[in-house]
Design an enzyme around this catalytic site. Structure first.
Site, PDB file in Angstrom:
ATOM      1  N   GLY A  40      -1.268 -15.772  -4.867  1.00 36.26           N
ATOM      2  CA  GLY A  40      -1.557 -14.375  -5.211  1.00 36.26           C
ATOM      3  C   GLY A  40      -3.007 -14.191  -5.591  1.00 36.26           C
ATOM      4  O   GLY A  40      -3.580 -13.120  -5.410  1.00 36.26           O
ATOM      5  N   GLY A 182     -20.235   0.128 -10.065  1.00 39.21           N
ATOM      6  CA  GLY A 182     -19.500   0.059  -8.807  1.00 39.21           C
ATOM      7  C   GLY A 182     -18.022   0.274  -9.049  1.00 39.21           C
ATOM      8  O   GLY A 182     -17.616   0.830 -10.077  1.00 39.21           O
ATOM      9  N   GLY A 270     -21.017  -7.421 -10.120  1.00 48.17           N
ATOM     10  CA  GLY A 270     -21.067  -8.463  -9.120  1.00 48.17           C
ATOM     11  C   GLY A 270     -20.147  -9.649  -9.328  1.00 48.17           C
ATOM     12  O   GLY A 270     -19.663  -9.900 -10.427  1.00 48.17           O
ATOM     13  N   HIS A 442       2.858  21.450   3.995  1.00 47.42           N
ATOM     14  CA  HIS A 442       2.328  22.501   3.109  1.00 47.42           C
ATOM     15  C   HIS A 442       3.369  22.828   2.045  1.00 47.42           C
ATOM     16  O   HIS A 442       4.532  23.089   2.370  1.00 47.42           O
ATOM     17  CB  HIS A 442       2.021  23.741   3.937  1.00 47.42           C
ATOM     18  CG  HIS A 442       1.551  24.913   3.132  1.00 47.42           C
ATOM     19  ND1 HIS A 442       0.257  25.038   2.685  1.00 47.42           N
ATOM     20  CD2 HIS A 442       2.222  26.021   2.691  1.00 47.42           C
ATOM     21  CE1 HIS A 442       0.139  26.173   2.019  1.00 47.42           C
ATOM     22  NE2 HIS A 442       1.324  26.788   2.005  1.00 47.42           N
TER      23      HIS A 442
END
Length: 464
Positions: A40, A182, A270, A442
């Protein structure tokens, strides 16, 4: 020293590694996954899944807190951090056990141990007190990445958390400074703000999420500021010190200094590739900025050695790793799959609001030499916004003039669930006229894509 032979050996059991293993098993290859922790990888245990779980908890809290907008009275709303952690851990454990079972059902050999790779076709594995040797004509490196430290912050040691540590804190801080604007920084800023923390979000670039379309970035900053998140863009971290149980972060911007005091400091700026036990020099594997370089088929420059996922010089998202792992195995099996176009795989950021994109931004398209046209569509024109009492949301389409749509960018509620349609649009090179003839359910948020295409085709429905 025990030795085992396989058709394919995969070093690392994260998304890229396990996707490759599952596909290899489907193709009747004898495959082994070597994993030093749990299958994982970062995504399941320290990244996508636990982060998304906590953000979902925060979203439920935010929703309940604005129940009055729907004529619903709720009193005494609060959150239980321990309960949120339990919900997170339950999700992680369920997915881990399901994945482990799936691999075993597909007859994938899982070897728990630390792999050392310095010779093509041969991997040494330390399994407790024993050393095993795994040999295979093809090797896939899928060792992932880890958080990167910032030199200016190394002196503060344990004071600065990384994203893995932030998921396991004992209590929510009253204030937190987050370095890095980020995807990771934005997600944690959204999480901690929803839980009532004072948040300072620091980004070295002139704007948040600098790899996203500029229009999306500007809207994110406006939404975050409205939520009370303090944004410090174009700011460089010079140092951090502990003063009276507070972390003081020294910033510089345009030659001017500023000091921010917070209870906690989180560094999301990072990541670096996990290559400690991969002897790229002895193997002769080319790298760039510490990441493995591959060709479009995920081959390294060394024959029969492939690399997938975060260890490569490609975007670090689980869906990229899945695609890369599957593609690499199909190349190994001689299937000759269609070319893997990484630009046309969606990129996304969770939290409130969500961000999602696929294809070219306006700036990227111009740099690539396309003659383009763009349209922007605020979600406020979508009837579902009025029903859901959502005041945010924006869709942007980038199209070649007279040609296909090459980029779709979304910000708003649940837009990660909308981007799959945009992926099909850009991959199948549909034009605005192609998409405009298919009207959407819709009222639903997915109408944003349909309305944007209608507008781009010159026949807007609910917008000007």
């Amino acid at each position: 020293m025990a030795e085992a032979r396989y058709d394919l050996a995969i070093i690392g059991g994260g998304p890229g590694g396990y996707a490759a293993a599952l596909r290899a098993a489907e193709l009747n290859l004898k495959v082994a996954v070597i994993e030093k922790d749990k299958v994982g990888g970062t995504c399941v245990h320290r990244g996508c899944i636990p982060t998304a779980s906590l953000l979902q908890c925060a979203y439920v809290l935010d929703t309940v807190q604005r129940a009055d907008k729907f004529g619903i009275s709720v009193e005494g709303v609060s959150y239980d951090w321990a309960g949120m952690q339990k919900a997170k851990n339950t999700a992680v454990n369920r997915l881990f056990m399901g994945l482990e079972t799936l691999l075993k059902q597909r007859k994938v050999e899982i070897i728990n141990g630390t792999a050392t790779f310095s010779e093509p076709g041969r991997v040494q594995v330390e399994t407790g007190s024993e050393t095993a040797v795994v040999t295979a004509p093809n090797i896939i490196i899928a060792t992932g990445s880890q958080p990167q430290s910032i030199p200016a912050l190394r002196s503060v040691g344990d004071i600065a958390m990384n994203t893995t540590q932030a998921l396991e804190i004992n209590e929510v801080p009253k204030s937190i400074a987050i370095v890095g604007g980020g995807a990771y920084g934005v997600e944690f800023a959204s999480l901690f703000r929803s839980l009532g923390a004072e948040v300072h979000l620091i980004e070295h670039s002139p704007r948040l999420v600098p790899r996203d379309d500029e229009d999306i970035s500007k809207r994110l900053e406006r939404i975050f500021k409205k939520r009370g998140i303090n944004i410090h863009t174009a700011s460089k971290v010079e140092a951090a010190v502990l003063v009276d149980n507070k972390i003081e972060v020294e910033l510089s911007k345009n030659d001017e200094g500023q000091t921010i005091a917070s209870d906690k400091l989180l560094v999301t700026a990072g990541r670096i590739a996990n290559l400690d036990n991969i002897d790229v020099d002895s193997l002769g594997i080319d790298t760039k900025d510490g990441f493995i370089i591959t060709d479009p088929d995920m081959k390294t420059n060394v024959d029969a050695i492939y690399a997938v996922g975060d260890v490569t010089y490609n975007p670090q998202y689980a869906n990229f790793a899945f695609s890369e792992g599957i593609h690499a195995v199909e190349i190994i099996a001689g299937i000759n799959p269609p070319p893997l176009n990484l630009r046309q795989i969606p990129i996304y950021t969770f939290g409130y609001p969500q961000l999602a994109k696929v294809g070219y931004s306006e700036e990227e398209a111009v740099k690539a030499g396309y003659d383009i046209e763009t349209v922007g569509l605020p979600f406020q024109v979508i009837p579902r916004s009025a029903i859901n009492k959502e005041e945010i949301g924006f869709a942007k389409m980038v199209s070649v003039k007279g040609g296909p749509i090459i980029g779709v960018h979304l910000i708003g509620p649940d837009v990660v669930d909308l981007i799959s349609e945009a992926m099909l649009i850009t991959n199948w090179e549909a034009t605005a006229a192609d998409v405009a003839q298919f009207l959407h359910p819709h009222p639903a948020f997915t109408e944003a894509i349909g309305e944007a295409a209608l507008k781009l085709a010159g026949k807007p429905l609910h917008s000007l």
